[in-house]
Design a protein around this motif. Structure first.
Motif, mmCIF file in Angstrom:
data_model
loop_
_atom_site.group_PDB
_atom_site.id
_atom_site.type_symbol
_atom_site.label_atom_id
_atom_site.label_comp_id
_atom_site.label_asym_id
_atom_site.label_seq_id
_atom_site.Cartn_x
_atom_site.Cartn_y
_atom_site.Cartn_z
ATOM 1 N N UNK A 1 26.699 17.448 61.774
ATOM 2 C CA UNK A 1 27.289 18.716 61.376
ATOM 3 C C UNK A 1 26.383 19.566 60.508
ATOM 4 N N UNK A 2 26.960 20.587 59.933
ATOM 5 C CA UNK A 2 26.219 21.485 59.052
ATOM 6 C C UNK A 2 26.084 20.839 57.677
ATOM 7 N N UNK A 3 25.190 21.388 56.864
ATOM 8 C CA UNK A 3 24.984 20.890 55.505
ATOM 9 C C UNK A 3 24.366 22.002 54.670
ATOM 10 N N UNK A 4 24.152 21.728 53.394
ATOM 11 C CA UNK A 4 23.621 22.712 52.458
ATOM 12 C C UNK A 4 22.363 22.158 51.798
ATOM 13 N N UNK A 5 21.356 23.001 51.695
ATOM 14 C CA UNK A 5 20.176 22.690 50.891
ATOM 15 C C UNK A 5 20.267 23.576 49.655
ATOM 16 N N UNK A 6 20.220 22.948 48.508
ATOM 17 C CA UNK A 6 20.373 23.638 47.232
ATOM 18 C C UNK A 6 19.147 23.337 46.381
ATOM 19 N N UNK A 7 18.415 24.378 46.020
ATOM 20 C CA UNK A 7 17.232 24.230 45.175
ATOM 21 C C UNK A 7 17.583 24.795 43.808
ATOM 22 N N UNK A 8 17.397 23.989 42.794
ATOM 23 C CA UNK A 8 17.731 24.415 41.438
ATOM 24 C C UNK A 8 16.622 23.961 40.506
ATOM 25 N N UNK A 9 16.369 24.748 39.498
ATOM 26 C CA UNK A 9 15.326 24.343 38.564
ATOM 27 C C UNK A 9 15.288 25.189 37.316
ATOM 28 N N UNK A 10 14.308 24.856 36.489
ATOM 29 C CA UNK A 10 14.083 25.593 35.251
ATOM 30 C C UNK A 10 12.598 25.855 35.107
ATOM 31 N N UNK A 11 12.280 26.931 34.410
ATOM 32 C CA UNK A 11 10.898 27.299 34.124
ATOM 33 C C UNK A 11 10.767 27.548 32.636
ATOM 34 N N UNK A 12 9.796 26.901 32.027
ATOM 35 C CA UNK A 12 9.531 27.095 30.602
ATOM 36 C C UNK A 12 8.702 28.371 30.457
ATOM 37 N N UNK A 13 9.261 29.363 29.810
ATOM 38 C CA UNK A 13 8.568 30.636 29.621
ATOM 39 C C UNK A 13 7.820 30.698 28.296
ATOM 40 N N UNK A 14 8.296 29.977 27.297
ATOM 41 C CA UNK A 14 7.625 29.916 25.990
ATOM 42 C C UNK A 14 7.422 28.441 25.635
ATOM 43 N N UNK A 15 6.226 27.956 25.891
ATOM 44 C CA UNK A 15 5.924 26.537 25.747
ATOM 45 C C UNK A 15 6.237 25.989 24.359
#
Length: 168
Positions: free
Chosen positions: A15-29
């Motif tokens: 059947x059908x399914x979902x691909x979900x991409x999630x993340x975080x980016x550090x903008x100020x180290x």
């Protein structure tokens, strides 16, 4: 380390399914006190998903970069993903904390992308790899016969809408 399986394989999904991409980016180290809690909030959510498969979560891959992290997740349906986003205890707590402590400050960024994949509208190949990605979320099968090429895996070989390349 996962066992490498010699040969060519592909993934099968029902059947059908979902691909979900999630993340975080550090903008100020140097703002560790802001971005570290965001990073640390991921583990309880992931554990919750693996413990409660009835939520619709199938599997995921984790990618760490010098500036952040990305997760590629596979879900049974968008409805189940959205239900977890709105009702999942660990997600709701993390979301509230992010909005309260980081908000729009720009210190750390978060993102997600959602792809709804209709039945039989995907293909993959894994050559000399451990069971990985979509094959780990679904079934890991040999890429032979009707599964030997990308066109065949998509059921497009012989499709008049797909031009055949000239022989050299």
């Amino acid at each position: 380390m996962s066992k490498v399986i010699p040969g060519r394989y592909t993934a099968e999904m029902d059947g059908s399914f979902v691909v979900f991409i999630i993340g975080m980016r550090i903008n100020r180290l140097w703002a560790v006190h802001k971005w570290l809690p965001v990073f640390m909030a991921m583990s309880p959510m992931i554990q919750e998903l693996y413990r409660n498969r009835e939520l619709g979560f199938l599997n995921m891959n984790f990618y760490l970069t010098w500036r952040g992290v990305s997760l590629v997740q596979y879900w049974n349906s968008f409805e189940q993903l959205e239900h977890y986003a709105r009702k999942g205890a660990n997600h709701l707590e993390a979301w509230k904390n992010f909005n309260k402590k980081v908000g729009t400050s720009g210190v750390v960024g978060i993102y997600h992308e959602t792809y709804l994949v209709p039945e039989k509208q995907h293909e993959s190949v894994y050559n000399n790899m451990p069971v990985y990605g979509l094959a780990k979320a679904g079934r890991h099968v040999a890429a032979v016969g009707k599964k030997e090429t990308a066109s065949r895996r998509l059921g497009r070989e012989g499709d008049p809408a797909v031009p055949t390349p000239p022989n050299p």
